[in-house]
Design a protein around this motif. Structure first.
Motif, short mmCIF file in Angstrom:
data_model
loop_
_atom_site.label_atom_id
_atom_site.label_comp_id
_atom_site.label_asym_id
_atom_site.label_seq_id
_atom_site.Cartn_x
_atom_site.Cartn_y
_atom_site.Cartn_z
N ASN A 1 0.84 -1.19 0.00
CA ASN A 1 0.00 0.00 0.00
C ASN A 1 0.88 1.24 0.00
OD1 ASN A 1 -2.84 -1.20 0.52
ND2 ASN A 1 -1.56 -2.14 2.10
N GLU A 2 0.30 2.32 -0.50
CA GLU A 2 1.03 3.59 -0.54
C GLU A 2 1.39 4.01 0.88
OE1 GLU A 2 -1.10 6.60 -2.51
OE2 GLU A 2 0.40 8.16 -2.20
N GLY A 3 2.61 4.46 1.08
CA GLY A 3 3.03 4.92 2.40
C GLY A 3 3.77 3.88 3.20
N GLU A 4 3.82 2.62 2.75
CA GLU A 4 4.53 1.58 3.47
C GLU A 4 6.01 1.57 3.07
OE1 GLU A 4 2.49 -2.05 2.73
OE2 GLU A 4 0.82 -1.58 4.08
N LEU A 5 6.87 1.16 3.98
CA LEU A 5 8.32 1.16 3.78
C LEU A 5 8.80 -0.27 3.54
CD1 LEU A 5 11.01 2.79 3.90
CD2 LEU A 5 11.11 2.20 6.33
N GLY A 6 9.43 -0.51 2.39
CA GLY A 6 9.96 -1.84 2.09
C GLY A 6 11.40 -1.98 2.58
N PHE A 7 11.78 -3.21 2.97
CA PHE A 7 13.15 -3.46 3.40
C PHE A 7 13.47 -4.95 3.25
CE2 PHE A 7 11.34 -5.25 7.17
CZ PHE A 7 10.36 -4.35 7.61
N HIS A 8 14.76 -5.26 3.47
CA HIS A 8 15.23 -6.64 3.39
C HIS A 8 15.74 -7.11 4.75
CE1 HIS A 8 14.87 -6.63 -0.96
NE2 HIS A 8 15.53 -5.47 -1.00
N GLU A 9 15.78 -8.40 4.92
CA GLU A 9 16.25 -8.98 6.18
C GLU A 9 17.66 -8.46 6.50
OE1 GLU A 9 17.34 -13.38 8.05
OE2 GLU A 9 16.31 -13.22 6.12
N GLY A 10 17.83 -8.00 7.73
CA GLY A 10 19.13 -7.50 8.18
C GLY A 10 19.28 -5.99 8.08
N ASP A 11 18.37 -5.31 7.37
CA ASP A 11 18.44 -3.85 7.27
C ASP A 11 18.24 -3.21 8.64
OD1 ASP A 11 18.93 -3.90 4.61
OD2 ASP A 11 16.91 -3.38 3.97
N ILE A 12 18.96 -2.13 8.89
CA ILE A 12 18.78 -1.35 10.12
C ILE A 12 17.93 -0.13 9.77
CG2 ILE A 12 19.90 -0.10 11.99
CD1 ILE A 12 20.44 -3.08 12.01
N ILE A 13 16.80 0.00 10.45
CA ILE A 13 15.82 1.05 10.14
C ILE A 13 15.77 2.03 11.30
CG2 ILE A 13 13.42 1.50 9.52
CD1 ILE A 13 13.31 -1.60 8.85
N ILE A 14 15.81 3.31 10.99
CA ILE A 14 15.66 4.36 12.01
C ILE A 14 14.19 4.49 12.37
CG2 ILE A 14 15.97 6.81 12.53
CD1 ILE A 14 18.26 6.84 10.51
N LEU A 15 13.85 4.38 13.66
CA LEU A 15 12.48 4.53 14.12
C LEU A 15 12.16 6.00 14.36
CD1 LEU A 15 12.23 1.59 16.69
CD2 LEU A 15 11.25 1.69 14.41
N SER B 1 10.87 7.22 3.87
CA SER B 1 10.10 7.13 5.10
C SER B 1 8.79 6.40 4.82
CB SER B 1 9.79 8.53 5.65
OG SER B 1 9.00 8.45 6.81
N GLY B 2 8.32 5.62 5.80
CA GLY B 2 7.05 4.92 5.61
C GLY B 2 6.70 4.05 6.81
N PHE B 3 5.59 3.28 6.68
CA PHE B 3 5.08 2.45 7.76
C PHE B 3 5.45 1.00 7.50
CE2 PHE B 3 2.58 5.87 9.42
CZ PHE B 3 2.19 6.60 8.31
N PHE B 4 5.57 0.23 8.59
CA PHE B 4 5.84 -1.20 8.47
C PHE B 4 5.37 -1.91 9.73
CE2 PHE B 4 9.46 -1.02 11.34
CZ PHE B 4 9.91 0.29 11.17
N PRO B 5 5.05 -3.21 9.61
CA PRO B 5 4.52 -3.95 10.76
C PRO B 5 5.58 -4.23 11.82
CG PRO B 5 4.40 -5.27 8.74
CD PRO B 5 5.07 -4.00 8.39
N LEU B 6 5.16 -4.16 13.06
CA LEU B 6 6.05 -4.34 14.21
C LEU B 6 6.66 -5.74 14.25
CD1 LEU B 6 5.30 -3.10 17.77
CD2 LEU B 6 5.83 -5.49 17.46
N ASN B 7 5.88 -6.75 13.84
CA ASN B 7 6.38 -8.13 13.97
C ASN B 7 7.38 -8.52 12.90
OD1 ASN B 7 4.58 -8.16 11.89
ND2 ASN B 7 3.35 -9.84 12.66
N TYR B 8 7.74 -7.60 12.02
CA TYR B 8 8.76 -7.86 11.02
C TYR B 8 10.15 -7.43 11.48
CZ TYR B 8 5.89 -9.40 7.06
OH TYR B 8 5.08 -10.11 6.23
#
Length: 368
Positions: free
Chosen positions: A321-335, A352-359
């Motif tokens: 969905n629009e506004g979500e942030l994609g990433f790969h395993e091992g990436d370090i993301i600034i909260l 910048s974007g949204f992503f699920p906590l359990n990922y």
């Protein structure tokens, strides 16, 4: 349940089996009634689908949409309508710009411009909040009320009519074995239910001016939103244009480098800040203690301060969905923010974007 009630349920079930399995023909309802029933069924499906799609239009993000669906319930509990409990995308962007603008300093062109744009984004978020509330009050809520009351009542009448039709057809088929008075009463009840159902459907379809009025309210809310948004953006555009004109007319200052410090390399025994030509001995191969320098470099991520809120991706996340942030395993993301108990907001590679906590696994939590 009484004996008469049990007998009636048996009659209905028996007649339904006869029609479904034995091919028995039941009492036919007239074409006008069937046309009313078809139109009411289409109305019911249309209202449910429009409510769902309007919520998606107001908040494309699924997490925000879930909170939007709770707004009506919370409003009824509180007895009033308050601002939605979720952040608008414009507001989040505005907060970010205003923060970094203040950090840069409003005496700089870029810092002052960031503060101006951040304030405009905050105003746009307020305008969007007003749109959400207006559309919920004047469009979604009335349509939801139509589903919960009028359409549900019509479905009740139609279900009751079908039950009385089955009861009448069963008794009519066994006329002679069942007293004529029972057959006559079953016919009267069938006609009574038909009239009630027909009247309720007719009244609903004849008062569709209410639904047209609700559509008009939706368009009016959108119109007001876009007018106010245009006003905010025009004011911001004028302000930024003035800043650019002022900056271009200001004389350019030349950079003057500072004199370089002179270091004395004659003495190798400097206590602080000096340079030494001798090299430190390598650590012992059989030493039990690891090098402190090696441990520090192994766990420090370039460009990320130890105190900055951050998390590590446990799995790949592909945005849907629009506004979500994609990433790969091992990436370090600034909260940057926690939207709710299931969603974070963060930054990765300038995005910048949204992503699920359990990922993710939180490395440095957000401050409370």
């Amino acid at each position: 349940m009484s004996v008469a009630g049990l007998k009636k349920q048996f009659y209905k079930a028996s007649q339904m089996v006869s029609e479904k399995v034995g091919g028995a023909e039941g009492t036919k309802l007239d074409d006008d009634f069937r046309d009313l029933e078809r139109k009411v069924d289409v109305t019911s499906k249309a209202v449910a689908e429009v409510i769902s799609k309007t919520s998606e239009y107001l908040q494309p993000n699924p997490a925000s949409r879930a909170k939007l669906s709770m707004l009506n319930t919370m409003s009824k509990i509180r007895g009033q309508v308050k601002n939605p409990g979720y952040p608008q995308a414009e507001g989040l962007l505005g907060e970010c710009m205003a923060k970094y603008g203040r950090d840069l300093g409003e005496d700089t062109n870029f810092g002052a411009a960031l503060v101006d744009v951040g304030e405009a984004m905050r105003r746009l978020a307020e305008v969007k909040d007003s749109l959400d509330i207006d559309v919920k009050q004047n469009f979604i809520d009335p349509l939801q009320s139509l589903c919960d009351k009028d359409l549900r009542e019509i479905q009740h009448h139609l279900k009751k009519l079908e039950g009385r039709r089955l009861d009448y057809d069963y008794k009519k088929k066994r006329q002679g074995k069942i007293p004529d008075e029972e057959v006559r009463q079953a016919l009267e009840k069938f006609h009574e239910s038909k009239e009630v159902a027909e009247t309720s459907m007719y009244n609903l379809l004849e008062t569709d001016i209410e639904q047209v009025s609700q559509l008009s309210s939706l368009v009016e809310s959108q119109l007001q939103y876009h007018k106010q948004a245009v006003q905010v953006l025009e004011e911001l555009s004028d302000k930024l244009r003035d800043r650019m004109t002022e900056a271009q007319s200001r004389p350019r200052r030349e950079y003057t480098p500072k004199p370089k410090p002179i270091f004395d390399f004659g003495d190798n025994n400097h206590s602080n800040g000096g340079y030494s030509t001798s090299m430190a001995p390598p650590p012992s191969r059989n030493s039990a203690q690891p090098s402190f320098l090696f441990a520090t470099l192994s766990f420090r991520k370039p460009g990320l301060s130890p105190e900055q809120p951050s998390c590590k991706a446990l799995y790949d996340f592909e945005p849907e969905n629009e506004g979500e942030l994609g990433f790969h395993e091992g990436d370090i993301i600034i909260l940057t923010n926690q939207i709710d108990e299931n969603w974070y907001e963060g930054m990765l590679n300038g995005q910048s974007g949204f992503f699920p906590l359990n990922y993710v696994e939180v490395l440095v939590p957000l401050p409370h």
